[in-house]
Write a protein that holds these residues in place. Structure first.
Motif, PDB file in Angstrom:
ATOM      1  N   ASN A 176      -7.027  11.506  -2.402  1.00  0.00           N
ATOM      2  CA  ASN A 176      -6.562  12.648  -1.607  1.00  0.00           C
ATOM      3  C   ASN A 176      -5.843  12.196  -0.344  1.00  0.00           C
ATOM      4  O   ASN A 176      -4.864  12.818   0.081  1.00  0.00           O
ATOM      5  CB  ASN A 176      -7.734  13.561  -1.251  1.00  0.00           C
ATOM      6  CG  ASN A 176      -8.193  14.368  -2.430  1.00  0.00           C
ATOM      7  OD1 ASN A 176      -7.395  14.779  -3.253  1.00  0.00           O
ATOM      8  ND2 ASN A 176      -9.495  14.587  -2.521  1.00  0.00           N
ATOM      9  N   ARG A 177      -6.309  11.119   0.272  1.00  0.00           N
ATOM     10  CA  ARG A 177      -5.642  10.595   1.469  1.00  0.00           C
ATOM     11  C   ARG A 177      -4.253  10.072   1.109  1.00  0.00           C
ATOM     12  O   ARG A 177      -3.286  10.265   1.856  1.00  0.00           O
ATOM     13  CB  ARG A 177      -6.489   9.473   2.081  1.00  0.00           C
ATOM     14  CG  ARG A 177      -5.966   8.980   3.407  1.00  0.00           C
ATOM     15  CD  ARG A 177      -6.954   8.083   4.122  1.00  0.00           C
ATOM     16  NE  ARG A 177      -7.582   7.101   3.277  1.00  0.00           N
ATOM     17  CZ  ARG A 177      -7.118   5.854   3.065  1.00  0.00           C
ATOM     18  NH1 ARG A 177      -6.012   5.468   3.650  1.00  0.00           N
ATOM     19  NH2 ARG A 177      -7.763   5.021   2.291  1.00  0.00           N
ATOM     20  N   TYR A 178      -4.127   9.407  -0.034  1.00  0.00           N
ATOM     21  CA  TYR A 178      -2.821   8.922  -0.491  1.00  0.00           C
ATOM     22  C   TYR A 178      -1.857  10.086  -0.713  1.00  0.00           C
ATOM     23  O   TYR A 178      -0.668   9.973  -0.428  1.00  0.00           O
ATOM     24  CB  TYR A 178      -2.965   8.138  -1.789  1.00  0.00           C
ATOM     25  CG  TYR A 178      -3.428   6.712  -1.642  1.00  0.00           C
ATOM     26  CD1 TYR A 178      -3.927   6.213  -0.453  1.00  0.00           C
ATOM     27  CD2 TYR A 178      -3.374   5.846  -2.726  1.00  0.00           C
ATOM     28  CE1 TYR A 178      -4.352   4.909  -0.336  1.00  0.00           C
ATOM     29  CE2 TYR A 178      -3.789   4.540  -2.621  1.00  0.00           C
ATOM     30  CZ  TYR A 178      -4.280   4.070  -1.421  1.00  0.00           C
ATOM     31  OH  TYR A 178      -4.695   2.780  -1.321  1.00  0.00           O
ATOM     32  N   TYR A 220      -6.431  12.249 -11.634  1.00  0.00           N
ATOM     33  CA  TYR A 220      -7.231  11.192 -11.014  1.00  0.00           C
ATOM     34  C   TYR A 220      -8.167  10.545 -12.029  1.00  0.00           C
ATOM     35  O   TYR A 220      -8.219   9.327 -12.139  1.00  0.00           O
ATOM     36  CB  TYR A 220      -8.034  11.748  -9.837  1.00  0.00           C
ATOM     37  CG  TYR A 220      -9.073  10.776  -9.329  1.00  0.00           C
ATOM     38  CD1 TYR A 220      -8.700   9.684  -8.562  1.00  0.00           C
ATOM     39  CD2 TYR A 220     -10.422  10.934  -9.644  1.00  0.00           C
ATOM     40  CE1 TYR A 220      -9.642   8.773  -8.114  1.00  0.00           C
ATOM     41  CE2 TYR A 220     -11.362  10.041  -9.201  1.00  0.00           C
ATOM     42  CZ  TYR A 220     -10.973   8.958  -8.437  1.00  0.00           C
ATOM     43  OH  TYR A 220     -11.898   8.051  -8.007  1.00  0.00           O
ATOM     44  N   THR A 222       0.833  -1.201   0.000  1.00  0.00           N
ATOM     45  CA  THR A 222       0.000   0.000   0.000  1.00  0.00           C
ATOM     46  C   THR A 222       0.866   1.249   0.000  1.00  0.00           C
ATOM     47  O   THR A 222       0.590   2.211  -0.724  1.00  0.00           O
ATOM     48  CB  THR A 222      -0.938   0.015   1.212  1.00  0.00           C
ATOM     49  OG1 THR A 222      -1.695  -1.186   1.226  1.00  0.00           O
ATOM     50  CG2 THR A 222      -1.871   1.211   1.170  1.00  0.00           C
ATOM     51  N   TYR A 264     -12.025   9.135  -5.027  1.00  0.00           N
ATOM     52  CA  TYR A 264     -11.333  10.416  -4.987  1.00  0.00           C
ATOM     53  C   TYR A 264     -10.886  10.751  -3.563  1.00  0.00           C
ATOM     54  O   TYR A 264      -9.823  11.342  -3.361  1.00  0.00           O
ATOM     55  CB  TYR A 264     -12.228  11.525  -5.551  1.00  0.00           C
ATOM     56  CG  TYR A 264     -11.514  12.825  -5.756  1.00  0.00           C
ATOM     57  CD1 TYR A 264     -10.500  12.949  -6.695  1.00  0.00           C
ATOM     58  CD2 TYR A 264     -11.846  13.938  -5.008  1.00  0.00           C
ATOM     59  CE1 TYR A 264      -9.832  14.143  -6.875  1.00  0.00           C
ATOM     60  CE2 TYR A 264     -11.195  15.143  -5.183  1.00  0.00           C
ATOM     61  CZ  TYR A 264     -10.180  15.235  -6.121  1.00  0.00           C
ATOM     62  OH  TYR A 264      -9.511  16.414  -6.294  1.00  0.00           O
ATOM     63  N   ALA A 265     -11.674  10.340  -2.567  1.00  0.00           N
ATOM     64  CA  ALA A 265     -11.295  10.570  -1.174  1.00  0.00           C
ATOM     65  C   ALA A 265     -10.030   9.782  -0.823  1.00  0.00           C
ATOM     66  O   ALA A 265      -9.130  10.290  -0.142  1.00  0.00           O
ATOM     67  CB  ALA A 265     -12.431  10.185  -0.246  1.00  0.00           C
ATOM     68  N   THR A 266      -9.945   8.547  -1.279  1.00  0.00           N
ATOM     69  CA  THR A 266      -8.749   7.737  -1.047  1.00  0.00           C
ATOM     70  C   THR A 266      -7.553   8.332  -1.766  1.00  0.00           C
ATOM     71  O   THR A 266      -6.441   8.363  -1.238  1.00  0.00           O
ATOM     72  CB  THR A 266      -8.989   6.301  -1.514  1.00  0.00           C
ATOM     73  OG1 THR A 266     -10.135   5.776  -0.839  1.00  0.00           O
ATOM     74  CG2 THR A 266      -7.794   5.408  -1.222  1.00  0.00           C
ATOM     75  N   GLN A 324       1.827   9.393  -5.762  1.00  0.00           N
ATOM     76  CA  GLN A 324       2.369  10.711  -5.434  1.00  0.00           C
ATOM     77  C   GLN A 324       3.361  11.171  -6.495  1.00  0.00           C
ATOM     78  O   GLN A 324       3.332  12.332  -6.923  1.00  0.00           O
ATOM     79  CB  GLN A 324       3.044  10.675  -4.063  1.00  0.00           C
ATOM     80  CG  GLN A 324       2.085  10.540  -2.914  1.00  0.00           C
ATOM     81  CD  GLN A 324       2.783  10.268  -1.592  1.00  0.00           C
ATOM     82  OE1 GLN A 324       4.001  10.134  -1.533  1.00  0.00           O
ATOM     83  NE2 GLN A 324       2.000  10.175  -0.536  1.00  0.00           N
ATOM     84  N   MET A 353       1.089   4.203  -2.785  1.00  0.00           N
ATOM     85  CA  MET A 353       0.963   5.627  -2.448  1.00  0.00           C
ATOM     86  C   MET A 353       2.109   6.423  -3.058  1.00  0.00           C
ATOM     87  O   MET A 353       1.891   7.498  -3.627  1.00  0.00           O
ATOM     88  CB  MET A 353       0.956   5.816  -0.941  1.00  0.00           C
ATOM     89  CG  MET A 353      -0.297   5.414  -0.255  1.00  0.00           C
ATOM     90  SD  MET A 353      -0.112   5.711   1.512  1.00  0.00           S
ATOM     91  CE  MET A 353      -1.615   5.018   2.131  1.00  0.00           C
ATOM     92  N   SER A 372      -1.798  12.956   0.800  1.00  0.00           N
ATOM     93  CA  SER A 372      -1.425  13.653   2.034  1.00  0.00           C
ATOM     94  C   SER A 372      -0.631  12.782   2.996  1.00  0.00           C
ATOM     95  O   SER A 372      -0.137  13.282   4.002  1.00  0.00           O
ATOM     96  CB  SER A 372      -2.684  14.169   2.739  1.00  0.00           C
ATOM     97  OG  SER A 372      -3.468  13.085   3.178  1.00  0.00           O
ATOM     98  N   TYR A 373      -0.476  11.496   2.706  1.00  0.00           N
ATOM     99  CA  TYR A 373       0.191  10.581   3.628  1.00  0.00           C
ATOM    100  C   TYR A 373       1.708  10.589   3.373  1.00  0.00           C
ATOM    101  O   TYR A 373       2.156  10.524   2.225  1.00  0.00           O
ATOM    102  CB  TYR A 373      -0.353   9.171   3.429  1.00  0.00           C
ATOM    103  CG  TYR A 373      -0.012   8.228   4.548  1.00  0.00           C
ATOM    104  CD1 TYR A 373      -0.758   8.221   5.714  1.00  0.00           C
ATOM    105  CD2 TYR A 373       1.048   7.350   4.446  1.00  0.00           C
ATOM    106  CE1 TYR A 373      -0.455   7.357   6.751  1.00  0.00           C
ATOM    107  CE2 TYR A 373       1.357   6.485   5.479  1.00  0.00           C
ATOM    108  CZ  TYR A 373       0.602   6.496   6.625  1.00  0.00           C
ATOM    109  OH  TYR A 373       0.912   5.648   7.649  1.00  0.00           O
TER     110      TYR A 373
END
Length: 77
Positions: free
Chosen positions: A49-51, A33, A8, A45-47, A16, A12, A53-54
């Motif tokens: 954005n989370r990817y 995206y 995972t 799309y939420a995932t 990125q 990510m 920012s991680y």
């Protein structure tokens, strides 16, 4: 068998890097995206954005810091 989130984290980092490369050419994140990430990875799309920012690169390099259990009381004599 224990779960390892290395795959995972690698995904990510790949996403990125893809977004950073496309943004250098002036393409928006939403376009990246819709045209490149969603058809290949099938994430929301939420995932996405989370990817973005991680701090996946940092965690792959140094690992996750273990947090102390702050609820436990300690007695010092």
């Amino acid at each position: 068998m224990a779960y390892n989130n290395r795959n995972t984290l690698l995904r990510m980092v790949e996403i990125q890097n893809l977004v950073l490369e496309r943004k250098r050419h002036g393409v928006t994140q939403l376009h990246v995206y819709e045209t490149e990430v969603y058809p290949k990875y099938f994430i929301s799309y939420a995932t996405f954005n989370r990817y973005l920012s991680y701090p996946a690169k940092h965690e792959l390099k140094y690992g996750r810091k273990k947090e102390e259990d702050r609820r436990q009381l300690s007695l010092s004599f």
